[in-house]
Structure formats: C-alpha cells, structure tokens
Design an enzyme around this catalytic site. Structure first.
Site, mmCIF file in Angstrom:
data_model
loop_
_atom_site.group_PDB
_atom_site.id
_atom_site.type_symbol
_atom_site.label_atom_id
_atom_site.label_comp_id
_atom_site.label_asym_id
_atom_site.label_seq_id
_atom_site.Cartn_x
_atom_site.Cartn_y
_atom_site.Cartn_z
ATOM 1 N N ARG A 39 0.810 -1.220 0.000
ATOM 2 C CA ARG A 39 0.000 0.000 0.000
ATOM 3 C C ARG A 39 0.841 1.266 0.000
ATOM 4 O O ARG A 39 0.278 2.363 -0.051
ATOM 5 C CB ARG A 39 -0.861 0.017 1.258
ATOM 6 C CG ARG A 39 -2.320 -0.355 1.040
ATOM 7 C CD ARG A 39 -2.942 -0.411 2.408
ATOM 8 N NE ARG A 39 -4.326 -0.147 2.483
ATOM 9 C CZ ARG A 39 -5.254 -1.090 2.727
ATOM 10 N NH1 ARG A 39 -4.921 -2.349 2.821
ATOM 11 N NH2 ARG A 39 -6.506 -0.746 2.880
ATOM 12 N N ARG B 36 -21.749 -2.040 3.235
ATOM 13 C CA ARG B 36 -21.064 -3.314 3.448
ATOM 14 C C ARG B 36 -21.370 -3.879 4.839
ATOM 15 O O ARG B 36 -21.351 -3.154 5.831
ATOM 16 C CB ARG B 36 -19.557 -3.081 3.290
ATOM 17 C CG ARG B 36 -18.748 -4.344 3.344
ATOM 18 C CD ARG B 36 -17.484 -4.180 2.557
ATOM 19 N NE ARG B 36 -16.474 -3.408 3.268
ATOM 20 C CZ ARG B 36 -15.222 -3.275 2.819
ATOM 21 N NH1 ARG B 36 -14.856 -3.836 1.692
ATOM 22 N NH2 ARG B 36 -14.347 -2.565 3.492
HETATM 23 P P1 AMP Z 1 -8.341 -3.386 4.484
HETATM 24 O O1 AMP Z 1 -9.115 -4.468 5.142
HETATM 25 O O2 AMP Z 1 -7.363 -3.897 3.471
HETATM 26 O O3 AMP Z 1 -9.214 -2.270 3.955
HETATM 27 O O4 AMP Z 1 -7.432 -2.723 5.638
HETATM 28 C C1 AMP Z 1 -8.017 -2.118 6.766
HETATM 29 C C2 AMP Z 1 -6.990 -1.236 7.461
HETATM 30 O O5 AMP Z 1 -5.863 -2.034 7.873
HETATM 31 C C3 AMP Z 1 -6.391 -0.125 6.627
HETATM 32 O O6 AMP Z 1 -7.219 1.030 6.594
HETATM 33 C C4 AMP Z 1 -5.076 0.122 7.369
HETATM 34 O O7 AMP Z 1 -5.292 0.828 8.576
HETATM 35 C C5 AMP Z 1 -4.654 -1.295 7.744
HETATM 36 N N1 AMP Z 1 -3.837 -1.927 6.681
HETATM 37 C C6 AMP Z 1 -4.162 -3.047 5.958
HETATM 38 N N2 AMP Z 1 -3.203 -3.341 5.086
HETATM 39 C C7 AMP Z 1 -2.234 -2.400 5.245
HETATM 40 C C8 AMP Z 1 -0.993 -2.149 4.615
HETATM 41 N N3 AMP Z 1 -0.536 -2.920 3.624
HETATM 42 N N4 AMP Z 1 -0.263 -1.086 5.041
HETATM 43 C C9 AMP Z 1 -0.699 -0.292 6.035
HETATM 44 N N5 AMP Z 1 -1.867 -0.441 6.659
HETATM 45 C C10 AMP Z 1 -2.649 -1.498 6.281
#
Ligand code: AMP
Length: 225
Positions: free
Chosen positions: A96, A134
């Site tokens: 990310r 969602r």
């Molecule tokens: P997601 O379920 O992928 O939308 O991730 C939810 C939250 O987890 C994000 O808003 C970040 O706070 C954290 N997160 C997940 N993946 C990453 C990543 N690769 N780098 C940094 N934060 C992450």
C-alpha cells in the site's frame, strides 16, 4: 487448478477500499488453489485477540490511517514463508506504499516468485455506496452488500445465522480518511507497477458482477489479455 503463470507467482490485487479486492481474492482462491493473504484481516485478527500488535494498530485503523510499513512487511514476510505459499498466493491490501512495494519486490526475488498485478478500477461514487452498505459476518467472514448482495434475512448471515456487523472503519467519516490515505499513499504505486515490467492488468470493476470480473481476471491470467 488454473496456474498463475509458468512460475509460482504473487498475484497482487490492487485498488481503493471498496473496489472488491476481498471478494475477488476469495473467488480467485477457489480457482487458483493458492492462499489469500489479506493484511487487513491479519491486523483485525490481532485486534480481536487483544495482543500487543493489535493494541499498537487499533487506533490507526479506527482512524482510517495506514499502520507502519515495517509492521506489515514483517507480517507478510512471516506469512509467505509458510509452506502453503510455495506455489504462489494472492495479496489483498498489500503493498500500500512505495516502501512496501520495494520490500515486497525483494522478498519475491529472494523466493524466486514472479509478480502479477491486477488493478480493480472503480468510480468514486460506487466506492462510497459500497462501503457504506457493506456488512460482514463476524463468525465466518462472509461479506454482504445491502445493494448488490443482501443477506436472505435482514441483518443475519445466510450461512450461520450470526448477526451481521459493520466494520469499525466502514463508518462514513473513517471512509473519507481511508480514501484519502489511498489517494496520497497508495495510488502512486500504479506508476511504479506500470514501470516495473511485471504483468499488469487493469479491469473496470465499477458495474460488472463479481463473477464477470472474476472471469475477466482469469482470462488475463490464462492468456495475458
Ligand atoms: P483493508 O481491510 O485492506 O481495507 O485494511 C483495513 C486497514 O488495515 C487499513 O485502513 C489500514 O489501517 C490497515 N492496513 C491493511 N493493510 C495495510 C498495509 N498494507 N499497510 C498499512 N496499513 C494497512
């Protein structure tokens, strides 16, 4: 099983929050027979367990901000060293940031894994509608959408009857923060991927059904077009 390519590869599902990465990863896991690695799910498991890592990331996640690069890089490095990843895996929500992308590049080189990037492109308004609608089952993880995939009985999981929940970070003010983090820190990776020389596929994921999008991705993986 459909191969990810001639050599074992990491399939990176890339796109903004609400672009359907999790949904596609779950569908692709079935047809590729490789593990689905979601850094968001891994972090939520730590929060749920109440351990030190969970406590460290909880505040940032609830505020819609990214957690530190080193922390997610470490989680991913540990996960992809498990034997089930030897034939490849699907990455959902990682990398990310540019720092994560370059660490991943090294990890994959060391493990002799190719990388394939699929970019799920989605209209801003569609994203907002999806994220606010969602719902998730807290027991089995099944995702529902109030607009496109509602549960059979309102508010209840079709599979196990558990009461569906809204993810903490799917509330409107936090959604705005997450999209802002995507624009500022994550979207710039697109140029990096395009210039990297690895296989790269953009798919319009705004209006088609998950099955139609899956079909397009599978066709690309098979034929490269
Ligand atoms: P997601 O379920 O992928 O939308 O991730 C939810 C939250 O987890 C994000 O808003 C970040 O706070 C954290 N997160 C997940 N993946 C990453 C990543 N690769 N780098 C940094 N934060 C992450």
């Amino acid at each position: 099983m459909m191969p990810l390519g001639s050599a074992p590869a990491a399939l990176i599902l890339f796109g903004p929050p609400g672009s359907g990465k999790g949904t596609q990863a779950k569908l692709l896991r079935e047809c590729l027979s490789v593990p689905h690695i979601s850094t968001g799910d891994m972090l939520r498991e730590h929060i749920h367990a109440g351990d030190a890592l969970g406590k460290e990331v909880q505040g940032l996640m609830q505020a819609g901000q990214l957690v530190p690069d080193d922390l997610v890089n470490r989680l991913v490095a540990e996960r992809i060293d498990r034997p089930d990843c030897a034939r490849g895996f699907i990455l959902d929500g990682y990398p990310r940031t540019l720092q994560q992308a370059s660490v991943l590049e090294k990890m994959l080189q060391e493990r002799k894994l190719d990388q394939v990037v699929v970019h799920l492109e989605v209209d801003y308004n569609v994203i907002i509608a999806r994220l606010t609608g969602r719902r998730q089952c807290p027991v089995c993880g099944t995702l529902y959408s109030l607009t496109s995939r509602p549960p059979k009985a309102p508010g209840v999981c079709d599979l196990d009857g558990a009461k569906l929940v809204v993810r903490d970070d799917d509330r409107e003010s936090v959604i705005r923060q997450r999209l802002e983090a995507y624009e500022r820190q994550t979207r710039p990776l697109l140029d990096h991927f395009a210039a990297s020389g690895h296989r790269f596929y953009q798919v319009d994921a705004s209006h088609d059904s998950p099955q139609q999008i899956l079909h397009k991705i599978c066709r690309f993986l098979k034929n490269g077009a």
